[in-house]
Scaffold this active site. Structure first.
Site, mmCIF file in Angstrom:
data_model
loop_
_atom_site.group_PDB
_atom_site.id
_atom_site.type_symbol
_atom_site.label_atom_id
_atom_site.label_comp_id
_atom_site.label_asym_id
_atom_site.label_seq_id
_atom_site.Cartn_x
_atom_site.Cartn_y
_atom_site.Cartn_z
ATOM 1 N N SER A 4 0.884 -1.068 -0.230
ATOM 2 C CA SER A 4 -0.115 -0.027 0.106
ATOM 3 C C SER A 4 0.946 1.189 0.012
ATOM 4 O O SER A 4 1.661 1.481 -0.984
ATOM 5 C CB SER A 4 -1.082 0.169 1.165
ATOM 6 O OG SER A 4 -1.846 1.046 1.030
ATOM 7 N N ASP A 32 -3.231 6.668 -3.243
ATOM 8 C CA ASP A 32 -1.831 5.907 -2.728
ATOM 9 C C ASP A 32 -1.290 5.066 -3.784
ATOM 10 O O ASP A 32 -2.004 4.897 -4.711
ATOM 11 C CB ASP A 32 -2.066 5.686 -1.330
ATOM 12 C CG ASP A 32 -2.947 4.284 -1.308
ATOM 13 O OD1 ASP A 32 -3.696 3.985 -2.144
ATOM 14 O OD2 ASP A 32 -2.801 3.557 -0.457
ATOM 15 N N ASP A 37 -1.056 1.639 -4.189
ATOM 16 C CA ASP A 37 -2.251 0.630 -4.777
ATOM 17 C C ASP A 37 -3.388 1.266 -5.047
ATOM 18 O O ASP A 37 -4.122 0.299 -5.439
ATOM 19 C CB ASP A 37 -1.924 -0.418 -3.738
ATOM 20 C CG ASP A 37 -2.624 -0.255 -2.602
ATOM 21 O OD1 ASP A 37 -2.729 0.996 -1.993
ATOM 22 O OD2 ASP A 37 -3.226 -1.314 -1.903
ATOM 23 N N ASP A 85 -5.921 1.975 -3.222
ATOM 24 C CA ASP A 85 -7.050 1.797 -2.292
ATOM 25 C C ASP A 85 -7.673 3.079 -1.674
ATOM 26 O O ASP A 85 -8.538 2.817 -0.941
ATOM 27 C CB ASP A 85 -6.684 0.492 -1.608
ATOM 28 C CG ASP A 85 -5.746 0.615 -0.693
ATOM 29 O OD1 ASP A 85 -5.080 1.694 -0.575
ATOM 30 O OD2 ASP A 85 -5.775 -0.259 0.357
#
Length: 533
Positions: free
Chosen positions: A143, A286, A288, A290
């Site tokens: 992440s 961000d 990734d 999500d």
């Protein structure tokens, strides 16, 4: 090096399939080797996350192989061995390698595998697990962690993050896994393009209003850029300007100290671009994709909204355009309480959960109503739970742009909408206080002290304490009167030796006076909390 540590290192290297592991460990001091071999990585938020390094306490090929074997073992025990699994990965260092290895272990264990054809956003994996009825999904991602990290995120049926006791079952299975070089692997062909296209189309479909929106966008060197552009274009939003230096995936994240839109300075380039192009909204994903942070123009210049502010706006917008009477909205115990007031005003139900989307995604379980929105203050938003039962930065970005268009059609701006919410529900201000400590045990000692001797007053208000144990290790201090109230949630970090305190002040009065009073109360509350720790 002790004889036991030497033996542990030698045993690890005898079975590590990574040819670079021996040289890496040979260059480590004894103290670092002791840290790497003290204990294996443990399951945190839905999986593993840690530094890329050799040894059981790092993210590496051997750990990925043994973890995947363990997940497959738990799936078989639960009678899910006849179903397929979904495997995706982001653009971090070694993510593609780990993703393929993960897919090959599942295939060798007899599971049909959808292995994503390219780096994809984490919510695309959650979507595909839910859409295809998969037994599980794995996304290789860390992440918004630093470039030196990677991780292994696990979804179970419905695209839901795992919760206890599944995490403990997987950890126990890892302990019994064969050596990494003895775990079978079978070739897997890449696929999933049609699933990702369906995800992008679904994300575009959250739009409700019409009209153009000028957007400034940063992908923060992650995987979300192209997918976000596609979703926005399908939603009729094609006036998008990107931070070019941060658009292409780059696992080194060269232009930011930390690839997290919440970090100071991380969105400076985005807000500069937004001002230059006279944008209507700024969007930061961000790495990734999500999570989604939102920036808006104000009379004082551009600023990023807090996760709570975005949560209020999106929650109110969704409830105002849907069937509120049968709707559930959810936020966590460390998030603002305004969403509860918004839900009540719409005749909807609000559910407060423990921290994390593994709980938020289940907020409507056992209720005769359906989850339509969930958020956590750390810029995570689930705006289409029917499709993605996790935070999703891309669909949240589409909805945030849609909200701007709807407000403009009504002659209003985002600051106007925030003012309107404050007039109806009171001015809410939120901030955080963190205290770093020398060890997790020191943090536990402070929690023990606060339980034994809780404060009687904070910021001049008498406060009561609510202990959230055994559900979670947290204390809630709250108090106030009809015109003002304070709320403080204290909990130890799950990953670092520190205490995290989430502060909220609510003041009900004429808007200007309420904001002035809230600022003063918050300042006093911050001082009191720091003294308390």
């Amino acid at each position: 090096m002790t004889s036991d540590l030497h033996a542990a290192v030698r045993e690890w290297l005898a079975h590590d399939p990574d040819p670079g592991a021996a040289a890496e460990l040979a260059g480590c001091a004894d103290s670092e080797l002791a840290e790497r071999f003290a204990a294996p990585l443990t399951f945190g938020t839905a999986g593993l996350r840690g530094p890329l390094r050799a040894g059981p306490n790092g993210m590496n090929l051997a750990v990925v192989l043994r973890t995947t074997w363990a997940v497959a073992t738990v799936l078989r025990r639960r009678g899910l061995d006849a179903d397929h699994v979904v495997v995706g990965y982001d653009a971090r260092h070694r993510s593609a390698e780990f993703g393929r290895a993960c897919a090959e272990v599942f295939a060798a264990q007899g599971f049909p595998v959808i292995l994503m054809f390219a780096p994809v956003p984490t919510p695309a994996v959650a979507f595909t697990v839910r859409r295809t009825g998969a037994a599980a999904g794995v996304q290789i991602t860390a992440s918004h962690n630093p470039a030196s990290d990677n991780g292994y995120k696990v979804y179970f049926p419905g695209g839901l993050q795992i919760i206890p006791p599944v995490d403990a079952e997987i950890e126990a299975a890892i302990a019994t896994a064969p050596p990494a070089d003895q775990i079978p692997r079978s070739p897997v062909a890449v696929s999933g393009a049609d699933q990702v296209h369906a995800y992008v189309e679904r994300a575009a479909g959250v739009r409700r209003a019409t009209g153009s929106v000028r957007v400034a966008l940063t992908a923060m060197h992650g995987v979300g850029g192209e997918y976000a552009l596609d979703a926005l274009a399908l939603a009729g939003i094609d006036d998008v300007h990107v931070v070019a230096a941060q658009f292409a995936p780059d696992p080194d994240f060269p232009t930011v100290a930390f690839p997290n839109p919440e970090e100071p300075g991380a969105t400076d380039a985005l807000l500069t671009l937004a001002a230059e192009v006279d944008a209507d909204i700024a969007i930061a994903l961000d790495p990734d994709a999500d999570r989604c942070a939102v920036g808006v123009p104000t009379a004082q210049g551009w600023r990023m909204l807090s996760g709570d502010e975005t949560g209020w706006l999106l929650g109110d917008y969704l409830l105002s355009t849907g069937e509120a009477a049968t709707s559930v909205v959810a936020s966590t115990v460390v998030s603002s309480r305004m969403l509860a007031s918004i839900a009540a005003a719409h005749g909807a139900r609000h559910v407060e959960t423990l921290t994390g989307f593994k709980w938020l995604a289940r907020a409507d379980q056992g209720l005769d109503a359906t989850l339509v929105y969930a958020y956590e203050e750390a810029i995570g938003h689930c705006v289409d739970p029917e499709a993605v039962r996790d935070k999703d930065g891309i669909s949240a970005a589409v909805l945030a742009c849609d909200l701007v268009a709807a407000l403009r059609a009504d002659g209003r701006s985002v600051p106007d909408a925030l003012d309107g919410l404050a007039r109806r529900h009171g001015v809410h201000t939120t901030t955080a206080v963190t205290r770093r400590l020398e060890s997790p045990s020191a943090a536990a000692e402070v929690m023990t002290r606060l339980r034994a001797e809780p404060p009687a007053r904070l910021a001049g208000f008498s406060v009561d304490v609510t202990d959230l144990q055994p559900r979670t290790d947290a204390l809630v201090f709250s108090g106030g009167d009809d015109t003002a109230s304070v709320r403080v949630v204290v909990r130890p970090s799950g990953t670092e030796p520190k205490l995290k305190c989430y502060l909220e002040v609510r003041c009900a009065d004429e808007l200007t006076e309420a904001r002035e009073r809230a600022a003063l109360v918050q300042s006093t509350l911050v001082d009191d909390v720091r003294a308390l720790l």
